[in-house]
Design a protein around this motif. Structure first.
Motif, PDB file in Angstrom:
ATOM      1  N   UNK A 294       0.837  -1.199   0.000  1.00 12.33           N
ATOM      2  CA  UNK A 294       0.000   0.000   0.000  1.00 12.33           C
ATOM      3  C   UNK A 294       0.872   1.250   0.000  1.00 12.33           C
ATOM      4  N   UNK A 295       1.070   1.827  -1.164  1.00  7.78           N
ATOM      5  CA  UNK A 295       1.910   3.007  -1.321  1.00  7.78           C
ATOM      6  C   UNK A 295       1.291   3.951  -2.343  1.00  7.78           C
ATOM      7  N   UNK A 296       1.572   5.237  -2.216  1.00  6.97           N
ATOM      8  CA  UNK A 296       1.162   6.193  -3.238  1.00  6.97           C
ATOM      9  C   UNK A 296       1.823   5.796  -4.560  1.00  6.97           C
ATOM     10  N   UNK A 297       1.043   5.805  -5.632  1.00  7.64           N
ATOM     11  CA  UNK A 297       1.534   5.426  -6.942  1.00  7.64           C
ATOM     12  C   UNK A 297       1.271   3.985  -7.301  1.00  7.64           C
ATOM     13  N   UNK A 298       1.055   3.124  -6.306  1.00  4.20           N
ATOM     14  CA  UNK A 298       0.753   1.726  -6.589  1.00  4.20           C
ATOM     15  C   UNK A 298      -0.654   1.622  -7.171  1.00  4.20           C
ATOM     16  N   UNK A 299      -0.814   0.749  -8.153  1.00  2.00           N
ATOM     17  CA  UNK A 299      -2.151   0.516  -8.698  1.00  2.00           C
ATOM     18  C   UNK A 299      -3.000  -0.187  -7.650  1.00  2.00           C
ATOM     19  N   UNK A 300      -4.265   0.193  -7.552  1.00  5.27           N
ATOM     20  CA  UNK A 300      -5.156  -0.410  -6.558  1.00  5.27           C
ATOM     21  C   UNK A 300      -5.196  -1.926  -6.710  1.00  5.27           C
ATOM     22  N   UNK A 305      -3.571  -7.826  -5.472  1.00 10.79           N
ATOM     23  CA  UNK A 305      -2.803  -8.963  -5.985  1.00 10.79           C
ATOM     24  C   UNK A 305      -1.757  -9.433  -4.981  1.00 10.79           C
ATOM     25  N   UNK A 306      -1.116  -8.496  -4.293  1.00 12.70           N
ATOM     26  CA  UNK A 306      -0.073  -8.860  -3.338  1.00 12.70           C
ATOM     27  C   UNK A 306      -0.618  -9.727  -2.208  1.00 12.70           C
ATOM     28  N   UNK A 307      -1.779  -9.356  -1.684  1.00 13.02           N
ATOM     29  CA  UNK A 307      -2.379 -10.146  -0.613  1.00 13.02           C
ATOM     30  C   UNK A 307      -2.952 -11.454  -1.141  1.00 13.02           C
ATOM     31  N   UNK A 308      -3.581 -11.386  -2.298  1.00 16.00           N
ATOM     32  CA  UNK A 308      -4.226 -12.571  -2.858  1.00 16.00           C
ATOM     33  C   UNK A 308      -3.203 -13.663  -3.192  1.00 16.00           C
ATOM     34  N   UNK A 309      -2.009 -13.243  -3.622  1.00 19.51           N
ATOM     35  CA  UNK A 309      -0.968 -14.210  -3.977  1.00 19.51           C
ATOM     36  C   UNK A 309      -0.591 -15.088  -2.779  1.00 19.51           C
ATOM     37  N   UNK A 310      -0.558 -14.495  -1.587  1.00 16.80           N
ATOM     38  CA  UNK A 310      -0.227 -15.261  -0.381  1.00 16.80           C
ATOM     39  C   UNK A 310      -1.262 -16.354  -0.160  1.00 16.80           C
ATOM     40  N   UNK A 339      -9.251  -3.790  -5.952  1.00 13.80           N
ATOM     41  CA  UNK A 339      -9.862  -4.931  -6.623  1.00 13.80           C
ATOM     42  C   UNK A 339      -9.212  -5.132  -7.984  1.00 13.80           C
ATOM     43  N   UNK A 340      -9.160  -6.373  -8.416  1.00 12.26           N
ATOM     44  CA  UNK A 340      -8.607  -6.672  -9.738  1.00 12.26           C
ATOM     45  C   UNK A 340      -9.375  -5.904 -10.804  1.00 12.26           C
ATOM     46  N   UNK A 341      -8.618  -5.296 -11.724  1.00 10.32           N
ATOM     47  CA  UNK A 341      -9.233  -4.513 -12.783  1.00 10.32           C
ATOM     48  C   UNK A 341      -9.225  -3.021 -12.521  1.00 10.32           C
ATOM     49  N   UNK A 342      -8.916  -2.620 -11.283  1.00  3.63           N
ATOM     50  CA  UNK A 342      -8.819  -1.191 -10.974  1.00  3.63           C
ATOM     51  C   UNK A 342      -7.348  -0.790 -11.006  1.00  3.63           C
ATOM     52  N   UNK A 343      -6.919  -0.228 -12.137  1.00  4.85           N
ATOM     53  CA  UNK A 343      -5.518   0.157 -12.302  1.00  4.85           C
ATOM     54  C   UNK A 343      -5.238   1.574 -11.838  1.00  4.85           C
ATOM     55  N   UNK A 344      -6.211   2.226 -11.215  1.00  6.46           N
ATOM     56  CA  UNK A 344      -6.033   3.596 -10.739  1.00  6.46           C
ATOM     57  C   UNK A 344      -4.902   3.673  -9.720  1.00  6.46           C
TER      58      UNK A 344
END
Length: 395
Positions: A294-300, A305-310, A339-344
């Motif tokens: 969770x950082x400024x600039x990271x895509x939502x 994805x990072x949590x889901x991968x675990x 959520x997946x699909x939100x690249x904002x």
């Protein structure tokens, strides 16, 4: 105080709470936002409207009206609306008998009224005589918009995204209110944990939770689910009775000065099965991965994805069935959505939940949810205290 605090002290604490305190005994609420905060918001709304070629914004009772002018009221058949001109005043139109009521807190430049035997939309048409294009706040009813267009010679556009983009970025004062709401929610959940006994129903425990919020001087409630019921991500409290070995999932929140928390705690009532400990450990690790991303600039979607991968790597991917989180502030669910699909890209000032979960049908579910603020470069700011390891309540 995190729910984890209930683990070591549970045996020494009473199962019941004292009588409800008088309002003066409840913890002090933080001060409300100052009028200057609303003037600043209106300036930003005007600039955004002007950049879209809008002459004015039209806002009916909603969270957005509370955001723009500190007016918290429900919609009714009587028209109340804010007309915020891009190059002019903030005008509130309200029923005449409501004038003194709304003036108590409203931050506007002018107040116009209409009487019960008058047509409020005719009055709205006169107010908008200076405008050609109006941005309509996103949740305004279709029928209200059509009546407005019949009364005024204007074109209308959806202005919902203007409010969404501004509300996503929280000020330091807003985040302080969210922190206070998160603290009270953790306290209410922990106090409810201490009152749990064998045989209590989910509905009875939900009532206990509401009582604990009341003791803390706020309105709050939540979902309470025991054992297999916790495998339903949004299952409401029912008649299931608490048994030794059950997981207890409480998803709760409260409102402080118009700002809401959203916290979920999963604990064990008595010694948990090995599978419960394993699943809890996976969810805990997934939440930490989401927080780290969770950082400024990271895509939502990358935070999701990072949590889901675990969870997927642990073999439970099919049992994590919802998004990782959502924005929160004046509404419990608002932009941005993780959520997946939100690249904002996320921005500093965003406030979101991180709430991974694993739900095993017919067995149990585990969800850990905490609230965080996005920072520019540093680690995200915790708006509620993480529980850490699985809490085991004494029976």
């Amino acid at each position: 105080m995190a729910a984890a605090g209930a683990a070591t002290a549970a045996a020494a604490l009473p199962r019941t709470s004292p009588a409800l305190p008088r309002p003066s005994d409840a913890p002090s609420l933080p001060p409300p936002l100052k009028p200057e905060a609303f003037h600043e918001r209106q300036a930003k709304l005007r600039a955004a409207a002007k950049s879209r070629g809008l002459d004015a914004l039209f806002v009916t009772p909603s969270t957005n009206l509370a955001y723009a002018a500190n007016i918290a009221m429900g919609r009714s058949e009587r028209l109340t609306a804010l007309f915020l001109f891009a190059d002019g005043p903030a005008v509130l139109l309200t029923p005449a008998f409501e004038e003194d009521n709304v003036k108590r807190g409203a931050v506007v430049d002018e107040v116009a009224t209409w009487k019960e035997d008058e047509d409020p939309f005719a009055q709205a048409g006169k107010i908008l005589a200076r405008a050609k294009t109006v941005g309509v706040e996103g949740s305004t009813a279709y029928g209200t918009v059509t009546r407005l267009l019949s009364a005024a010679s204007v074109q209308a556009q959806d202005a919902g995204t203007i409010f969404d983009s501004l509300r996503m970025v929280k000020s330091a004062d807003e985040k302080a209110l969210l922190v206070d709401a998160g603290r009270r929610t953790n306290l209410a959940i922990a106090a409810t944990h201490r009152r749990l006994t064998r045989g209590v129903t989910e509905s009875e425990a939900a009532n206990m939770l509401e009582q604990e919020f009341q003791r803390l001087g706020v309105h709050g409630d939540g979902l309470v689910q025991f054992g297999p019921s916790a495998a339903l991500p949004h299952g409401g409290p029912g008649d299931r009775r608490l048994a030794v070995g059950d997981v207890v999932l409480i998803d709760a929140g409260c409102r402080v000065r118009g700002y809401t928390s959203d916290v979920t705690r999963t604990v064990a009532f008595g010694a948990p099965a090995d599978e419960v400990r394993k699943v809890y450990g996976v969810v805990d690790k997934a939440q930490l991965a989401g927080i780290d991303a969770l950082r400024a600039g990271a895509a939502a979607e990358d935070v999701d994805r990072a949590a889901r991968r675990v969870i997927e790597d642990a073999g439970y991917g099919a049992f994590f069935t919802h998004r990782l989180g959502h924005g929160l502030g004046m509404d419990g669910h608002e932009h941005p959505y993780l959520v997946r699909g939100n690249a904002t890209p996320l921005s500093a000032g965003n406030t979101v939940t991180i709430e991974p979960g694993i739900y095993l049908p017919g067995k149990f579910g585990v969800r850990i949810e905490d609230d965080y603020g996005v920072n520019e470069a540093a680690a995200p700011a915790s708006l509620s205290a993480r529980p850490g390891e699985l809490v085991v309540l004494n029976t």
